[in-house]
Design an enzyme around this catalytic site. Structure first.
Site, mmCIF file in Angstrom:
data_model
loop_
_atom_site.group_PDB
_atom_site.id
_atom_site.type_symbol
_atom_site.label_atom_id
_atom_site.label_comp_id
_atom_site.label_asym_id
_atom_site.label_seq_id
_atom_site.Cartn_x
_atom_site.Cartn_y
_atom_site.Cartn_z
ATOM 1 N N ASP A 191 0.828 -1.203 0.000
ATOM 2 C CA ASP A 191 0.000 0.000 0.000
ATOM 3 C C ASP A 191 0.866 1.258 0.000
ATOM 4 O O ASP A 191 1.981 1.239 -0.529
ATOM 5 C CB ASP A 191 -0.933 -0.029 1.218
ATOM 6 C CG ASP A 191 -2.301 0.541 0.912
ATOM 7 O OD1 ASP A 191 -2.370 1.725 0.568
ATOM 8 O OD2 ASP A 191 -3.297 -0.198 1.024
ATOM 9 N N SER B 181 -10.810 -0.977 -1.824
ATOM 10 C CA SER B 181 -9.603 -0.939 -0.984
ATOM 11 C C SER B 181 -9.932 -1.238 0.468
ATOM 12 O O SER B 181 -9.126 -1.822 1.191
ATOM 13 C CB SER B 181 -8.940 0.439 -1.064
ATOM 14 O OG SER B 181 -8.271 0.620 -2.276
ATOM 15 N N HIS C 123 -3.993 6.083 3.250
ATOM 16 C CA HIS C 123 -4.642 4.904 2.680
ATOM 17 C C HIS C 123 -4.096 3.611 3.283
ATOM 18 O O HIS C 123 -4.857 2.726 3.716
ATOM 19 C CB HIS C 123 -4.450 4.919 1.163
ATOM 20 C CG HIS C 123 -5.220 3.873 0.417
ATOM 21 N ND1 HIS C 123 -4.771 2.577 0.270
ATOM 22 C CD2 HIS C 123 -6.402 3.950 -0.238
ATOM 23 C CE1 HIS C 123 -5.642 1.891 -0.452
ATOM 24 N NE2 HIS C 123 -6.645 2.701 -0.770
#
Length: 757
Positions: free
Chosen positions: A145, A543, A218
């Site tokens: 990520d 995600s 994220h």
């Protein structure tokens, strides 16, 4: 004589009870806990601080009421000025006589509101897969990520087990990141950017870090979703307030940063490959990937290539399906050795309430991040001008400091309308919309989304010169809403463009408004002219769905250490739920219609069921090699995917032993029947007998041979053949289920999908 003896005995008993009656009548009422709000400006100067004043106040009333106990609990200086104490009625009366007393709040007790997908998935502390799996203890989840924010409370190692001896990874030194930031929860952190830099793409030093530290939040979000530690009192600016924790809260986390901030967000395939390679070398058990590359054949897809290598090492690979829904054939990461995850909604909604001057009341969607209360404010609706009524263009002089009604029925850019209203100086907005959505960070001013069915009565009232908003209130969270799950409007749909004969996605998991940790030192959004920061935020996307499944895979792995990745995927797929929380079928958030397995795969993930599936559809590396052979790949292409110079292929086509079925028919072929051969492995009790149950709609004719299978021993295997015939008048997409059912409460379910284009 007998009567006299009885009377004497009764008198004796009454005399014995009399002291108790006297004591009960004279004893003061039980004390209770109260919160006492005090006027802080009334503090006498001779007290050094407010706490000493609060304590003196309580001690004084205790002396007056002749109480020896120390009832003082807390002094408050931020949430309010005051204190809490356990007071008798006498003490409370004396406190309330003080000129500094403002208000009294009796102690109340609330139930825990979690953040909330673990509850929605049925995970419980006292039963099911959580305690059985020790919450994922000793399992290592590798996250591919954008990096991680190691100081987040979600990565505290309080109560964590020691780092597994098999772990070979490390935490690298880099910009704003030192190895000592890792602990027993975050056991690895590396970054990969050589490919990006070699391509001449410069990493932004203003926004990013040349290390594993997260530049956008994220990776922190996905990591804490999969395996975050318990954090109490987390919320998104007051929404979804509760206890945040990952799906496998006792699992270890390792971060592999491969996505960077440049002119845009960029990730080189070489860096992705290097990160996945390192994760395999380090010894992760689960790999969670919430990014994707272009839809290409497997021999050009480095995620597919690296994933097959991971599968050979026994690593479960979980990938996001992509956010290009509701278009069909928009799936990413669809290789059959990958567990591909679509995004669904959960049973939690975020609301604002609206009351108009004529008494009409409404409840709608809002994420405006402040507890403002708009009252007695003028309402505006530009009915005679489509640009004004749709809030495509507004006059500042007309809407300044008013609440604007926006009819967005025929518009597609709700974010653009919010920007127009905000820039025009409006105080708030009411958006009438049916299928459009705003992200939480888009609420730059107080706004509420209402269904178009309320449009006529709202717009008719708003057109009056004297129309007002009597009240608008925000920051309300409701659980138990529904129907949920629904397939998220953005979640990519099948059929898979690379292998349409493999049903993708595999599974649906929570991916809408998931609360998890984020980067806390940069503004999440702007509202009311202020930049707002937060430690936890609501994100949506596949995600967010993928780490939910990675967490469940970690739990199943903790229970069944010797199971293959295919076995774990099979257990998750065949035990998935097929309905919503309102006892209906799963629907599509985009249009409200019934969804199909092209959107939700085998169904919505059910962690407790996956722990004990009864039967599994297992696969090994040779099965995947044969699958690639059947695609007609040449030697160069085969070698690129399986990374070896020698392999064996059977001449006859063989079915991949997948836990789902999809058959494509079209008008240009005369083929009217398709057959699938599958092998079941018993992972339940010896001597189990399973019966085939078919749930098939009109337009499909399906048969199973044999329809009864008896397993004499555990791990015994049996084959069966499923045949599908298609009716000419069948719809373009039709589906049913094959369920293998035993008398031990196992139901092993597989979707059967037929496309007829």
């Amino acid at each position: 004589m007998e009567t006299s003896s009885f009377s004497s005995m009764l008198l004796f008993q009454l005399l014995m009870l009399l002291p108790a009656f006297i004591a009960a009548s004279t004893q003061p009422k039980m004390s209770q806990t109260y919160i006492i709000h005090m006027d802080h400006s009334s503090k006498p100067d001779h007290f050094s601080d407010h706490e000493s004043w609060h304590q003196h106040t309580v001690n004084s009333v205790s002396l007056t009421c002749r109480e020896d106990k120390e009832p003082f609990l807390y002094s408050y200086t931020h949430v309010m000025h005051g204190f809490s104490a356990k007071l008798t009625p006498c003490q409370l009366t004396e406190v309330e006589k003080s000129p500094a007393h403002v208000a009294t709040y009796k102690e109340s007790f609330g139930k825990l509101f979690t953040t909330h997908s673990p509850d929605f998935l049925g995970l419980k502390r006292s039963s099911g897969i959580w305690p059985t799996a020790s919450y994922g203890k000793d399992v290592i989840i590798g996250i591919i990520d954008t990096g991680i924010w190691p100081e987040s409370e979600s990565f505290s190692d309080k109560g964590m087990s020691k780092v597994p001896a098999r772990w070979k990874g490390k935490c690298e030194n880099g910009t704003a990141f030192i190895p000592s930031l890792c602990n027993k929860k975050l056991i690895g952190a590396r970054s990969f950017s050589k490919g990006l830099q070699a391509a001449g793409i410069n990493i932004s030093t203003e926004y990013d870090f040349d290390s594993a530290r997260d530049f956008m939040g994220h990776g922190t979000h996905t990591s804490s979703t999969a395996a975050g530690s318990y954090v109490f009192g987390a919320s998104h600016f007051g929404y979804a307030k509760g206890s945040a924790r990952g799906i496998a809260p006792s699992a270890h986390v390792a971060m592999y940063k491969v996505l960077w901030s440049s002119d845009t967000f960029a990730s080189a395939a070489t860096d992705i490959l290097a990160g996945m390679d390192q994760a395999i070398s380090d010894g992760v058990d689960i790999m969670s990937i919430s990014l994707g590359l272009a839809q290409t054949p497997y021999y050009e897809d480095v995620i597919a290539i690296a994933s097959l290598s991971a599968i050979e090492k026994g690593i479960v690979v979980v990938c996001a399906a992509g956010n290009e829904g509701p278009s069909t054939s928009s799936i990413y990461n669809g290789a059959p050795w990958i567990m591909t995850v679509g995004a669904g909604t959960i049973d939690r909604s975020y609301l604002a309430t609206l009351e108009l001057g004529n008494g009409l009341k409404f409840e709608g969607t809002s994420y405006f991040p402040q507890r403002v209360s708009i009252s007695n404010t003028l309402l505006y609706f530009g009915r005679d001008d489509p640009k004004k009524s749709g809030c495509v263009s507004l006059s500042r002089t007309e809407v300044m400091e008013k609440v604007v009604v926006c009819d967005t029925t025929n518009l597609t850019d709700l974010y653009g309308q919010m920007e127009v209203v905000s820039n025009a100086g409006a105080y708030g907005a009411i958006f009438l919309t049916e299928s459009l959505f705003l992200d939480p960070e888009d609420y730059s001013i107080p706004g509420i989304l209402l269904p178009t069915r309320y449009g006529n009565e709202i717009m008719e009232y708003a057109w009056r010169n004297t129309s007002i908003v009597k009240s608008m209130q925000f920051v309300s969270t409701k659980t138990g809403s529904g129907p949920a799950p629904e397939v998220a409007y953005f979640s990519s749909r099948g059929p898979d463009p690379i292998s349409p004969h493999i049903l993708k996605p595999d599974i649906l998991a929570p991916g809408v408004d998931v609360l998890a940790a984020v980067r806390p030192d940069v503004p999440f959004m702007e509202a009311g002219g202020y930049d707002l920061l937060t430690d936890y935020a609501l994100y949506s996307g596949t995600s967010m769905a993928a780490p939910h499944v990675a967490g469940v895979a970690a739990l199943v792995k903790a229970v069944h250490r010797d199971w293959s990745p295919a076995a774990i995927r099979s257990a998750i797929m065949t035990t998935a739920t097929k309905g919503d929380n309102k006892l209906g079928t799963i629907h599509d958030q985009w249009n409200g219609l019934t969804a199909t397995p092209l959107g939700f795969g085998a169904g919505h993930i059910n962690p407790n069921g996956a722990m004990d599936p009864g039967l599994i559809y297992d696969l090994d590396t040779q099965d995947y090699i044969q699958f690639l052979c059947d695609l007609g790949y040449n030697e160069t292409q085969m070698g690129a995917v399986i990374r070896r110079s020698q392999w064996g292929c059977h001449n006859n086509h063989t079915d991949l032993n997948y836990p789902s079925f999809i058959a494509g028919f079209n008008q240009t072929t005369s083929l009217s029947e398709k057959q699938f051969t599958r092998t079941l492995t018993n992972v339940g009790a010896p001597g189990s007998t399973y019966w085939a149950s078919l749930e098939i709609p009109s337009g499909m004719i399906v048969s199973v041979e044999p329809n009864t299978i008896k397993f004499a021993s555990k791990y015994q295997k049996h084959k069966f053949v499923l045949s599908i015939k298609l009716d000419k008048n069948a719809p373009k997409v039709n589906y049913g289920y094959l369920k293998w059912i035993d008398d031990h409460n196992h139901t092993v379910s597989s979707p059967i999908v037929v496309t007829n284009y």
